[in-house]
Design a protein around this motif. Structure first.
Motif, mmCIF file in Angstrom:
data_model
loop_
_atom_site.group_PDB
_atom_site.id
_atom_site.type_symbol
_atom_site.label_atom_id
_atom_site.label_comp_id
_atom_site.label_asym_id
_atom_site.label_seq_id
_atom_site.Cartn_x
_atom_site.Cartn_y
_atom_site.Cartn_z
ATOM 1 N N UNK A 73 0.837 -1.203 0.000
ATOM 2 C CA UNK A 73 0.000 0.000 0.000
ATOM 3 C C UNK A 73 0.875 1.258 0.000
ATOM 4 N N UNK A 74 1.888 1.279 0.868
ATOM 5 C CA UNK A 74 2.798 2.428 0.925
ATOM 6 C C UNK A 74 3.542 2.591 -0.398
ATOM 7 N N UNK A 75 3.930 1.472 -1.003
ATOM 8 C CA UNK A 75 4.644 1.523 -2.284
ATOM 9 C C UNK A 75 3.761 2.120 -3.380
ATOM 10 N N UNK A 76 2.499 1.695 -3.425
ATOM 11 C CA UNK A 76 1.578 2.255 -4.432
ATOM 12 C C UNK A 76 1.421 3.763 -4.241
ATOM 13 N N UNK A 77 1.265 4.181 -3.004
ATOM 14 C CA UNK A 77 1.067 5.609 -2.720
ATOM 15 C C UNK A 77 2.304 6.425 -3.077
ATOM 16 N N UNK A 122 8.395 0.441 -5.060
ATOM 17 C CA UNK A 122 8.165 -0.993 -4.855
ATOM 18 C C UNK A 122 7.951 -1.291 -3.373
ATOM 19 N N UNK A 123 7.398 -2.456 -3.097
ATOM 20 C CA UNK A 123 7.216 -2.887 -1.710
ATOM 21 C C UNK A 123 8.564 -2.994 -0.997
ATOM 22 N N UNK A 124 9.580 -3.441 -1.711
ATOM 23 C CA UNK A 124 10.903 -3.573 -1.106
ATOM 24 C C UNK A 124 11.482 -2.205 -0.743
ATOM 25 N N UNK A 125 11.275 -1.223 -1.601
ATOM 26 C CA UNK A 125 11.771 0.117 -1.294
ATOM 27 C C UNK A 125 10.976 0.742 -0.149
ATOM 28 N N UNK A 126 9.677 0.483 -0.091
ATOM 29 C CA UNK A 126 8.873 0.958 1.038
ATOM 30 C C UNK A 126 9.357 0.293 2.325
ATOM 31 N N UNK A 171 12.336 -0.628 2.998
ATOM 32 C CA UNK A 171 13.606 -0.018 3.383
ATOM 33 C C UNK A 171 13.387 1.250 4.209
ATOM 34 N N UNK A 172 12.423 2.057 3.826
ATOM 35 C CA UNK A 172 12.141 3.289 4.569
ATOM 36 C C UNK A 172 11.737 2.947 6.010
ATOM 37 N N UNK A 173 10.855 1.958 6.175
ATOM 38 C CA UNK A 173 10.428 1.545 7.510
ATOM 39 C C UNK A 173 11.608 0.977 8.309
ATOM 40 N N UNK A 174 12.415 0.156 7.663
ATOM 41 C CA UNK A 174 13.542 -0.495 8.332
ATOM 42 C C UNK A 174 14.586 0.518 8.790
ATOM 43 N N UNK A 183 10.451 -9.741 7.451
ATOM 44 C CA UNK A 183 9.463 -9.232 6.493
ATOM 45 C C UNK A 183 10.101 -9.042 5.112
ATOM 46 N N UNK A 184 11.361 -8.577 5.086
ATOM 47 C CA UNK A 184 12.069 -8.471 3.807
ATOM 48 C C UNK A 184 12.201 -9.848 3.172
#
Length: 133
Positions: free
Chosen positions: A41-45, A49-53, A55-58, A92-93
């Motif tokens: 969801x964060x990646x779409x917004x 990509x989900x992986x890049x999203x 990374x921000x959280x991590x 999660x990754x």
């Protein structure tokens, strides 16, 4: 630190990780059927990509751990919680990577005996219980 004490630290930390995965796993997903939906969801917004999203959280947790190593950590959450969160984000990754693979990867086989084999069996049982499986 001797091996016995180290193994106790590992067991305690990973037990906390499994517990947190079970508790927070119910709170975070945008879609209850997909544990990775928050990243998607964060990646779409963000148009990424989900992986890049992920990374921000991590990086939030990694930054806190880095501050701790420099003696600059003044967060209200104990560092042990940040360590557990970082470990869980790495798991999660792993799930994001697994989901992106075209064919399922075989699970590694662990020796039935010894500390690692016993620990892996215990961890799998606790994870299944915490995740409601």
């Amino acid at each position: 630190m001797n091996n016995q004490n180290f193994n106790a630290v590992v067991r305690k930390q990973l037990g906390e990780c499994v517990e947190i995965l079970g508790l927070k796993g119910k709170d975070y997903p945008m879609d209850a059927s997909d544990r990775l939906s928050n990243f998607k969801h964060s990646a779409r917004r963000a148009g990424t990509t989900a992986m890049q999203a992920w990374l921000v959280f991590f990086l939030k947790h990694e930054e806190c751990i880095e501050k701790f190593t420099r003696g600059e950590y003044h967060d209200s959450e104990p560092i042990e919680g940040r360590i557990a969160d970082a470990i869980n984000y790495l798991l999660l990754l792993r799930a994001i990577i697994e989901e992106a693979r075209p064919a399922p990867m075989n699970e590694p086989q662990h020796a039935a005996g010894g500390f690692l084999g016993q620990w892996m069996n215990d961890l799998k049982s606790r994870a299944s219980a915490a995740l409601g499986k």
